[in-house]
Design an enzyme around this catalytic site. Structure first.
Site, PDB file in Angstrom:
ATOM      1  N   CYS A  79      60.706   4.821 -48.772  1.00 20.86           N
ATOM      2  CA  CYS A  79      59.309   4.588 -49.113  1.00 20.86           C
ATOM      3  C   CYS A  79      59.227   4.338 -50.615  1.00 20.86           C
ATOM      4  O   CYS A  79      59.606   5.213 -51.406  1.00 20.86           O
ATOM      5  CB  CYS A  79      58.500   5.821 -48.714  1.00 20.86           C
ATOM      6  SG  CYS A  79      56.766   5.739 -49.218  1.00 20.86           S
ATOM      7  N   CYS A 193      56.896  -2.586 -50.298  1.00 28.05           N
ATOM      8  CA  CYS A 193      56.504  -1.461 -49.428  1.00 28.05           C
ATOM      9  C   CYS A 193      57.295  -1.650 -48.144  1.00 28.05           C
ATOM     10  O   CYS A 193      57.328  -2.750 -47.586  1.00 28.05           O
ATOM     11  CB  CYS A 193      55.003  -1.503 -49.144  1.00 28.05           C
ATOM     12  SG  CYS A 193      54.475  -0.400 -47.809  1.00 28.05           S
TER      13      CYS A 193
HETATM   14  N1  DGL Z   1      56.010   2.588 -46.714  1.00 24.38           N
HETATM   15  C1  DGL Z   1      55.543   3.080 -47.951  1.00 24.38           C
HETATM   16  C2  DGL Z   1      56.107   2.304 -49.148  1.00 24.38           C
HETATM   17  O1  DGL Z   1      57.167   1.822 -49.101  1.00 24.38           O
HETATM   18  C3  DGL Z   1      54.085   3.319 -48.157  1.00 24.38           C
HETATM   19  C4  DGL Z   1      53.101   3.024 -47.119  1.00 24.38           C
HETATM   20  C5  DGL Z   1      51.861   3.878 -47.279  1.00 24.38           C
HETATM   21  O2  DGL Z   1      50.943   3.486 -48.027  1.00 24.38           O
HETATM   22  O3  DGL Z   1      51.866   4.966 -46.722  1.00 24.38           O
HETATM   23  O4  DGL Z   1      55.531   2.176 -50.179  1.00 24.38           O
END
Ligand code: DGL
Length: 283
Positions: A79, A193
């Site tokens: 993430c 993301c």
């Molecule tokens: N998947 C996460 C990232 O890579 C964030 C997604 C969310 O906003 O929860 O930033």
């Protein structure tokens, strides 16, 4: 704090939801003999539009859970938002545990862009973070980066809301295109993301097939291999693991709805395992 440096331990992976499955796929490909424990923090998502204190607190809880309850030998923050908010603090705490974060692939994008105009699609929290701002100023000045906070897109992907995914992708692509003001066109797009990799088909259609989309799952998987090798904890004994039926096995937990994660596993994992996601209570 010492780590459980056993070569037989699993690798912990977490994200705010299903986005990290794009990273887990690359990890399983790169490290097929390893076991993984994946946690989707869907009950406390999205992270990208929350304050840093929330993301830091959730990341801390997830890391502690994976370390204490699953004795992970490495931790992957799948993430970008959690990495920006929490990787430094987690590394400071778990000093002997390999911790691998993910960040938007600005450098590879700058290296491969021929027009010198790169778009970065990421969460608001990632783009506003000090970590991202430091990464941005470290890039070669001849490349222009156009930043787009994609509010709502991770949540739409998490909910498999196809109508919202298409509307938001087209809106953000349009807004980035307009930002070039008729100058050189964007030829490279950084997906900053991990959720956005799961909308790659819609984004490819919106951008056109001559624009390259870059995500960072593969580099993260290679880095994980390097750190396990350096720590001497890479699982090499394929025959042994296969005989136990555990080679490449993964276990899935979510603080949200397990049936939603089960569906995402079917949709997004190549060779999905006959595993059911379990509910995790981690308030
Ligand atoms: N998947 C996460 C990232 O890579 C964030 C997604 C969310 O906003 O929860 O930033």
């Amino acid at each position: 704090m010492a780590s459980h440096a056993a070569a037989t331990g699993p690798i912990g992976v977490f994200d705010s939801g299903i986005g990290g499955l794009s990273v887990l796929s690359a990890l399983r490909e790169e490290l097929p003999q390893e076991q993984f424990v994946y946690v989707a923090d869907a009950g406390y998502a999205p992270y990208g539009e929350r304050d840093t204190a929330h993301v830091l607190r959730r990341s801390q809880l997830l890391a502690d859970y994976l370390y204490n309850s699953h004795h992970v030998k490495a931790l992957v923050l799948a993430c970008n938002t959690a990495t920006a908010a929490a990787v430094a603090s987690l590394r400071g705490q778990y000093t002997s545990l390999p911790i691998i974060g993910i960040e938007p692939a600005l450098k590879p994008a700058a290296a491969q862009s021929r027009s010198g105009v790169v778009a970065v699609m990421a969460t608001r929290s990632t783009l506003e973070s000090e970590k991202f701002q430091a990464l941005l100023v470290a890039q070669i000045p001849s490349v222009r980066f156009l930043l787009q906070a994609c509010d709502g897109l991770a949540a739409a992907i998490e909910q498999s809301d196809q109508v919202a995914i298409e509307a938001l992708c087209h809106r953000y692509v349009q807004s980035l295109r307009e930002a070039t003001h008729g100058g050189a066109g964007i030829d490279t797009v950084v997906l900053g993301c991990t959720h956005y990799a799961l909308a790659a088909d819609v984004l490819t259609e919106a951008w056109g097939s001559d624009v390259a989309l870059l995500e960072a799952g593969e580099p993260v998987a290679r880095r994980t291999r390097q750190l396990l090798e350096a720590a001497g904890t890479l699982c090499q004994d394929q025959a042994h693991d296969a005989s136990k039926g555990s080679a490449g096995a993964s276990f899935f937990y979510t603080t949200g709805d397990p049936s939603a994660l089960d569906q995402a596993l079917k949709d997004w994992l190549v060779n999905p395992l006959p595993m059911r996601a379990a509910k995790l209570l981690l308030p």
